[in-house]
Enzyme design. Structure first.
Site, PDB file in Angstrom:
ATOM      1  N   SER A 121       3.345  42.668 123.334  1.00  0.00           N
ATOM      2  CA  SER A 121       2.590  43.730 122.613  1.00  0.00           C
ATOM      3  C   SER A 121       3.683  43.824 121.311  1.00  0.00           C
ATOM      4  O   SER A 121       3.199  44.511 120.107  1.00  0.00           O
ATOM      5  CB  SER A 121       3.007  45.199 123.190  1.00  0.00           C
ATOM      6  OG  SER A 121       4.314  45.433 123.653  1.00  0.00           O
ATOM      7  N   ARG A 122       4.894  42.994 120.857  1.00  0.00           N
ATOM      8  CA  ARG A 122       5.614  43.109 119.819  1.00  0.00           C
ATOM      9  C   ARG A 122       6.448  41.741 120.023  1.00  0.00           C
ATOM     10  O   ARG A 122       6.566  41.187 121.157  1.00  0.00           O
ATOM     11  CB  ARG A 122       6.398  44.290 119.622  1.00  0.00           C
ATOM     12  CG  ARG A 122       7.093  44.588 120.705  1.00  0.00           C
ATOM     13  CD  ARG A 122       7.975  45.855 120.960  1.00  0.00           C
ATOM     14  NE  ARG A 122       8.967  46.122 121.979  1.00  0.00           N
ATOM     15  CZ  ARG A 122       9.840  47.139 121.913  1.00  0.00           C
ATOM     16  NH1 ARG A 122      10.222  47.883 120.861  1.00  0.00           N
ATOM     17  NH2 ARG A 122      10.648  47.127 122.820  1.00  0.00           N
ATOM     18  N   SER A 154      17.645  32.855 126.992  1.00  0.00           N
ATOM     19  CA  SER A 154      18.425  33.255 126.079  1.00  0.00           C
ATOM     20  C   SER A 154      19.658  32.239 125.915  1.00  0.00           C
ATOM     21  O   SER A 154      20.100  32.043 126.993  1.00  0.00           O
ATOM     22  CB  SER A 154      18.751  34.635 126.186  1.00  0.00           C
ATOM     23  OG  SER A 154      19.671  35.166 125.127  1.00  0.00           O
ATOM     24  N   TYR A 204      22.389  41.203 131.571  1.00  0.00           N
ATOM     25  CA  TYR A 204      21.337  40.292 130.667  1.00  0.00           C
ATOM     26  C   TYR A 204      21.515  38.795 130.702  1.00  0.00           C
ATOM     27  O   TYR A 204      20.934  38.197 131.184  1.00  0.00           O
ATOM     28  CB  TYR A 204      21.347  40.707 129.121  1.00  0.00           C
ATOM     29  CG  TYR A 204      20.399  40.144 128.455  1.00  0.00           C
ATOM     30  CD1 TYR A 204      19.007  40.635 128.491  1.00  0.00           C
ATOM     31  CD2 TYR A 204      20.677  39.099 127.403  1.00  0.00           C
ATOM     32  CE1 TYR A 204      17.993  39.771 127.835  1.00  0.00           C
ATOM     33  CE2 TYR A 204      19.693  38.347 126.730  1.00  0.00           C
ATOM     34  CZ  TYR A 204      18.405  38.930 126.901  1.00  0.00           C
ATOM     35  OH  TYR A 204      17.325  38.347 125.948  1.00  0.00           O
ATOM     36  N   ALA A 239      23.171  37.355 133.224  1.00  0.00           N
ATOM     37  CA  ALA A 239      22.959  36.809 134.412  1.00  0.00           C
ATOM     38  C   ALA A 239      21.752  36.652 134.562  1.00  0.00           C
ATOM     39  O   ALA A 239      21.058  35.491 135.323  1.00  0.00           O
ATOM     40  CB  ALA A 239      23.527  37.694 135.450  1.00  0.00           C
ATOM     41  N   LYS A 294      19.270  35.790 132.503  1.00  0.00           N
ATOM     42  CA  LYS A 294      18.751  34.874 131.832  1.00  0.00           C
ATOM     43  C   LYS A 294      19.362  33.533 132.289  1.00  0.00           C
ATOM     44  O   LYS A 294      18.484  32.552 132.015  1.00  0.00           O
ATOM     45  CB  LYS A 294      19.185  34.972 130.184  1.00  0.00           C
ATOM     46  CG  LYS A 294      18.333  36.170 129.649  1.00  0.00           C
ATOM     47  CD  LYS A 294      16.628  36.114 129.442  1.00  0.00           C
ATOM     48  CE  LYS A 294      16.206  37.159 128.867  1.00  0.00           C
ATOM     49  NZ  LYS A 294      14.703  36.853 128.914  1.00  0.00           N
ATOM     50  N   ILE A 346      17.630  36.712 116.730  1.00  0.00           N
ATOM     51  CA  ILE A 346      16.454  36.314 116.108  1.00  0.00           C
ATOM     52  C   ILE A 346      16.026  37.808 115.440  1.00  0.00           C
ATOM     53  O   ILE A 346      16.391  38.829 115.869  1.00  0.00           O
ATOM     54  CB  ILE A 346      15.166  36.195 117.036  1.00  0.00           C
ATOM     55  CG1 ILE A 346      15.317  34.965 117.888  1.00  0.00           C
ATOM     56  CG2 ILE A 346      13.793  36.031 116.440  1.00  0.00           C
ATOM     57  CD1 ILE A 346      15.569  33.695 117.170  1.00  0.00           C
TER      58      ILE A 346
END
Length: 243
Positions: free
Chosen positions: A15-16, A140, A153, A155, A157, A186
């Site tokens: 959606s984005r 990531s 996060y 862990a 990824k 990004i």
């Protein structure tokens, strides 16, 4: 110019941001798009696509709801199957480890890692039967190098990278390729919200001295989707942050 005419692509979390950019790139290349979001995708977003798109709405952390939605998709009349799956949906709940609650740790892992598996397993089963398919997982750079305040996060990824390698080995004999993309910093709503001093400090560690663009991640997804001799790899798109 990539050409995915006749291919069906499902992009989760589209959606984005990165997910939307990836979906638009495949749309421009002629693919049949299936968009996914946990909440409703706005009409103005759908109007940005060149071709008609189908929308699925479910929470990837809910294994039962995810499987039911995908089963209903495959039961549609004349549905030929998913050729390319892009697992992009994910969340963050940043906090230093000493202040991180078990609930916040579990939620991020449940969405990012378990959710990726919840979507992948039923699609992977169908790809095994159809004897072809491509799966692209969004990891990531944090999953490779770690980051303060992102234990949960990182862990999740890092787990996606292990999932990617294992699925690549299982799927190879059935002509199913599985790869991951590890974006760095990004340009997004999240990076825009960072104080200028913080952004400047991050830029000092990026050899190319800029943040990446969502379109640069999207082009990497197209590359992985069309190169038939790459599987089990994690492509880092980070301006040299993790060298």
């Amino acid at each position: 110019m990539s050409d995915f005419t006749g291919k069906t692509v499902l992009v989760t979390g589209s959606s984005r941001g990165i997910g939307l950019a990836i979906a638009k790139a495949f749309d421009a290349a002629g693919a049949n798009l299936i968009l996914h979001a946990r909440s409703e995708i706005q009409a103005e977003t759908l109007a940005e696509f060149q071709h008609d798109v189908q929308v699925l709405q479910f929470d990837i952390a809910d294994a039962t709801a995810t499987e039911a939605s995908l089963k209903a998709l495959y039961k549609q009349e004349n549905f030929q199957g998913i050729d390319i799956l892009v697992n992009n949906a994910g969340i963050t709940k940043d906090q230093l480890a000493m202040g991180l609650t078990p609930e916040d740790f579990a939620q991020v892992v449940n969405v990012n890692l378990n959710g990726t598996f919840n979507v992948t397993q039923p699609v992977f089963k169908k790809m095994i039967r159809q004897k072809h398919g491509v799966i692209i997982n969004l990891s990531s750079v944090v999953g490779l190098m770690g980051n303060m305040g992102q234990t949960n996060y990182a862990a999740s990824k890092a787990g996606i990278i292990g999932l990617t390698k294992s699925l690549a080995k299982e799927g190879a004999r059935r002509h199913i390729r599985v790869n991951a993309i590890a974006p760095g910093m990004i340009v997004s709503d999240m990076t825009a919200a960072l104080p200028e001093a913080t952004q400047a400090e991050i830029l000092k560690n990026i050899p190319l001295a800029r943040f990446g663009q969502v379109d640069e991640i999207a082009q990497t997804a197209l590359f992985l989707a069309e190169n038939d001799y790459i599987t089990g790899q994690t492509i880092t798109v980070d301006g040299g942050l993790y060298i």
